[in-house]
Design a protein around this motif. Structure first.
Motif, PDB file in Angstrom:
ATOM      1  N   UNK A 301     -19.830 -36.787 -38.793  1.00 51.98           N
ATOM      2  CA  UNK A 301     -19.536 -38.183 -38.485  1.00 51.98           C
ATOM      3  C   UNK A 301     -18.361 -38.315 -37.520  1.00 51.98           C
ATOM      4  N   UNK A 302     -17.486 -37.321 -37.544  1.00 48.53           N
ATOM      5  CA  UNK A 302     -16.266 -37.382 -36.732  1.00 48.53           C
ATOM      6  C   UNK A 302     -15.732 -35.968 -36.579  1.00 48.53           C
ATOM      7  N   UNK A 303     -15.198 -35.654 -35.401  1.00 47.83           N
ATOM      8  CA  UNK A 303     -14.505 -34.382 -35.215  1.00 47.83           C
ATOM      9  C   UNK A 303     -13.451 -34.540 -34.130  1.00 47.83           C
ATOM     10  N   UNK A 304     -12.437 -33.710 -34.199  1.00 39.47           N
ATOM     11  CA  UNK A 304     -11.385 -33.731 -33.186  1.00 39.47           C
ATOM     12  C   UNK A 304     -11.729 -32.737 -32.082  1.00 39.47           C
ATOM     13  N   UNK A 305     -11.248 -32.970 -30.863  1.00 40.67           N
ATOM     14  CA  UNK A 305     -11.533 -32.044 -29.762  1.00 40.67           C
ATOM     15  C   UNK A 305     -10.614 -30.828 -29.804  1.00 40.67           C
ATOM     16  N   UNK A 306     -11.065 -29.731 -29.203  1.00 35.88           N
ATOM     17  CA  UNK A 306     -10.211 -28.563 -29.017  1.00 35.88           C
ATOM     18  C   UNK A 306      -9.555 -28.674 -27.648  1.00 35.88           C
ATOM     19  N   UNK A 307      -8.246 -28.512 -27.609  1.00 36.48           N
ATOM     20  CA  UNK A 307      -7.488 -28.673 -26.367  1.00 36.48           C
ATOM     21  C   UNK A 307      -7.114 -27.302 -25.800  1.00 36.48           C
ATOM     22  N   UNK A 308      -7.538 -27.047 -24.571  1.00 34.95           N
ATOM     23  CA  UNK A 308      -7.208 -25.795 -23.893  1.00 34.95           C
ATOM     24  C   UNK A 308      -6.781 -26.078 -22.461  1.00 34.95           C
ATOM     25  N   UNK A 309      -5.787 -25.340 -21.973  1.00 34.54           N
ATOM     26  CA  UNK A 309      -5.466 -25.372 -20.546  1.00 34.54           C
ATOM     27  C   UNK A 309      -6.570 -24.656 -19.772  1.00 34.54           C
ATOM     28  N   UNK A 310      -7.060 -23.574 -20.352  1.00 39.78           N
ATOM     29  CA  UNK A 310      -8.196 -22.817 -19.849  1.00 39.78           C
ATOM     30  C   UNK A 310      -8.694 -21.965 -21.004  1.00 39.78           C
ATOM     31  N   UNK A 311      -9.811 -21.280 -20.813  1.00 43.20           N
ATOM     32  CA  UNK A 311     -10.379 -20.492 -21.899  1.00 43.20           C
ATOM     33  C   UNK A 311      -9.353 -19.485 -22.432  1.00 43.20           C
ATOM     34  N   UNK A 312      -9.148 -19.495 -23.741  1.00 43.94           N
ATOM     35  CA  UNK A 312      -8.226 -18.553 -24.365  1.00 43.94           C
ATOM     36  C   UNK A 312      -6.764 -18.947 -24.286  1.00 43.94           C
ATOM     37  N   UNK A 313      -6.470 -20.130 -23.712  1.00 44.50           N
ATOM     38  CA  UNK A 313      -5.071 -20.570 -23.620  1.00 44.50           C
ATOM     39  C   UNK A 313      -4.963 -21.999 -24.152  1.00 44.50           C
ATOM     40  N   UNK A 314      -4.901 -22.142 -25.475  1.00 48.22           N
ATOM     41  CA  UNK A 314      -4.877 -23.479 -26.075  1.00 48.22           C
ATOM     42  C   UNK A 314      -3.517 -24.153 -25.920  1.00 48.22           C
ATOM     43  N   UNK A 315      -3.514 -25.474 -26.061  1.00 49.93           N
ATOM     44  CA  UNK A 315      -2.252 -26.199 -26.175  1.00 49.93           C
ATOM     45  C   UNK A 315      -1.498 -25.626 -27.374  1.00 49.93           C
ATOM     46  N   UNK A 316      -0.167 -25.568 -27.272  1.00 47.17           N
ATOM     47  CA  UNK A 316       0.613 -24.990 -28.364  1.00 47.17           C
ATOM     48  C   UNK A 316       2.063 -25.452 -28.322  1.00 47.17           C
ATOM     49  N   UNK A 317       2.625 -25.645 -29.500  1.00 49.14           N
ATOM     50  CA  UNK A 317       4.056 -25.867 -29.637  1.00 49.14           C
ATOM     51  C   UNK A 317       4.744 -24.514 -29.546  1.00 49.14           C
ATOM     52  N   UNK A 318       5.960 -24.474 -28.976  1.00 44.57           N
ATOM     53  CA  UNK A 318       6.634 -23.187 -28.880  1.00 44.57           C
ATOM     54  C   UNK A 318       8.046 -23.296 -28.348  1.00 44.57           C
ATOM     55  N   UNK A 319       8.737 -22.149 -28.333  1.00 49.33           N
ATOM     56  CA  UNK A 319      10.137 -22.125 -27.909  1.00 49.33           C
ATOM     57  C   UNK A 319      10.290 -21.962 -26.403  1.00 49.33           C
ATOM     58  N   UNK A 320       9.214 -21.676 -25.683  1.00 44.77           N
ATOM     59  CA  UNK A 320       9.315 -21.383 -24.256  1.00 44.77           C
ATOM     60  C   UNK A 320       9.307 -22.681 -23.438  1.00 44.77           C
ATOM     61  N   UNK A 321       9.805 -22.654 -22.195  1.00 49.51           N
ATOM     62  CA  UNK A 321      10.046 -23.882 -21.418  1.00 49.51           C
ATOM     63  C   UNK A 321       8.826 -24.771 -21.205  1.00 49.51           C
ATOM     64  N   UNK A 322       7.654 -24.195 -20.984  1.00 48.43           N
ATOM     65  CA  UNK A 322       6.487 -25.000 -20.632  1.00 48.43           C
ATOM     66  C   UNK A 322       5.528 -25.193 -21.808  1.00 48.43           C
ATOM     67  N   UNK A 323       6.037 -25.079 -23.013  1.00 44.61           N
ATOM     68  CA  UNK A 323       5.204 -25.327 -24.191  1.00 44.61           C
ATOM     69  C   UNK A 323       4.812 -26.798 -24.243  1.00 44.61           C
ATOM     70  N   UNK A 324       3.731 -27.082 -24.938  1.00 39.51           N
ATOM     71  CA  UNK A 324       3.320 -28.473 -25.122  1.00 39.51           C
ATOM     72  C   UNK A 324       4.244 -29.171 -26.109  1.00 39.51           C
TER      73      UNK A 324
END
Length: 424
Positions: A301-324
């Motif tokens: 009935x409902x699903x959330x999308x998978x977010x990727x910059x490109x294949x194998x590189x998903x959006x992610x929280x992190x300590x590095x400068x360009x993290x999402x």
């Protein structure tokens, strides 16, 4: 109608549009407040001005207050509405405010409805306490929906979770699964589920730490576990605002200097009206399964999308400068009802089982009389079996074939975390 903003006429000033906003205060005992509130629309490309409402007469029980707000012409699709009630002084009485709904009408007839059905501050009638600010998520529809489609009936839930480590980690003695009631982890995956204050809110989520940080001596499992523990504490404290849960979890790992990176998805349910809110950052995901009215067939009935910059590189929280950041998360809201099954999983689930395979596995478990603990074990095992099958066609093999223009087959070995919630 009160007009509080106008379009800019001066040369060089940004072009703006007028949005008509309607604030509906609930019609329950103690719903009104003598204190003002702030409302702001947040779009994909910009924000409206922040408007002060109710400054003179407050916000009365059952009232509807309409006003206009200026927003950039290129504000984009509205992603959320930020609402904050002013802080009370020592002499204020009647400061609790029960907001039912906010409606925003765009300059071209766009309609966005932001359900709330929740308290701001401490109510005068009953022991109800809510945060002083919330992020409201719009209902996705191309027309104005009736009230019963925005908020449903009261529900209760039963949930269970499980996590499996990557099979190679087990072989090498580097991985183990820790599955406790309400919280667990395996490898770099972690999950939680819990109810909040007064059992009025339920929440659950999964996080998947990025294993590659191991090459530089960083354990991303520490980040996924910290994110889930913080999210659990927020829900237990009664926070229904799913974006706030994500924001606080992200701030905590940053303030504690936790290294690495992680995907994360989390949901909350207002049990009084069955309203689910979901925030997804990366390639973990959430499904709501339910019976089709006429056939009784289980479907998504409902699903959330998978977010990727490109294949194998998903959006992610992190300590590095360009993290999402949490602002990059996909936000969605949906009404759940009795008989629905909610499944949240890391990419170890989503890469190895298709929508159809997941639905069929849950359906078989339900028909066998399984409850949440039995269903979550069956789903996780099905994903694990698919992950070690070299000949099977999986969502991962299809995506890899498309990304690299080569034929791939088989599952993807990975940590697997799954949470299942039955709605009653």
């Amino acid at each position: 109608m009160v007009s509080l903003a106008g379009c800019a006429d001066a040369v060089g000033e940004p072009a703006t549009d007028q949005w008509r906003i309607n604030v509906l205060t609930g019609n329950v005992r103690g719903a009104g407040t003598t204190l003002p509130a702030y409302v702001q629309l947040i779009g994909a490309n910009g924000t409206s001005e922040k408007i002060l409402i109710g400054a003179e007469e407050g916000l009365a029980r059952g009232s509807s207050l309409t006003f206009e707000a200026a927003a950039p012409k290129d504000i984009g699709e509205l992603r959320r509405c930020f609402v904050a009630r002013a802080k009370s002084g020592y002499t204020n009485t009647g400061d609790g405010w029960f907001l039912e709904l906010i409606e925003a009408l765009g300059p071209h007839g766009e309609v966005f409805q932001f359900p709330c059905h929740g308290w701001f501050g401490h109510s005068d009638c009953g022991d109800y306490v809510g945060a002083l600010e919330r992020n409201l998520i719009p209902v996705k529809a191309d027309h104005k929906l009736p009230a019963h489609e925005i908020c449903g009936d009261p529900v209760s839930v039963q949930a269970a979770g499980i996590a499996f480590p990557h099979p190679d980690k087990v072989t090498q003695g580097q991985g183990r699964g820790v599955n406790k009631q309400h919280f667990g982890w395996a490898g770099e995956d972690a999950y939680f589920y819990c109810t909040g204050r007064s059992n009025s809110i339920f929440g659950m989520g999964v996080a998947d730490g990025v294993y590659a940080w191991k090459d530089v001596g960083i354990d991303s499992g520490a980040m996924s576990r910290s994110l889930m523990e913080t999210a659990q504490h927020m829900v237990q404290a009664g926070c229904e605002d799913v974006l706030k849960v994500l924001q606080v979890a992200a701030r905590y790992v940053q303030s504690e200097g936790v290294m690495g990176s992680s995907t994360m998805c989390v949901l909350t349910i207002n049990l009084a009206v069955g309203r689910l809110q979901a925030a997804t950052l990366g390639d973990s995901g959430i499904f709501v399964l339910g019976r089709k009215p006429n056939s009784g067939r289980l479907e998504v009935k409902f699903r959330t999308p998978q977010q990727e910059h490109e294949f194998g590189r998903p959006y992610q929280l992190g300590h590095f400068p360009h993290a999402n950041t949490p602002d990059d998360a996909d936000l969605a809201t949906f009404v759940v009802q009795a008989g629905d099954v909610i499944v949240a999983g890391s990419d170890g689930l989503l890469d190895n089982l298709s929508e159809l395979e997941l639905t069929e596995e849950v359906d078989r478990a339900l028909r066998a009389g399984a409850r949440a603990p039995g269903i979550v074990q069956r789903v996780a095992k099905a994903a694990f079996d698919a992950s070690i099958d070299r000949k099977r066609t999986t969502p991962y093999s299809r995506a890899a074939t498309e990304a690299f223009d080569m034929v791939y087959s088989g599952g993807k070995k990975d940590d697997i975390s799954v949470v299942v919630c039955l709605v009653n």
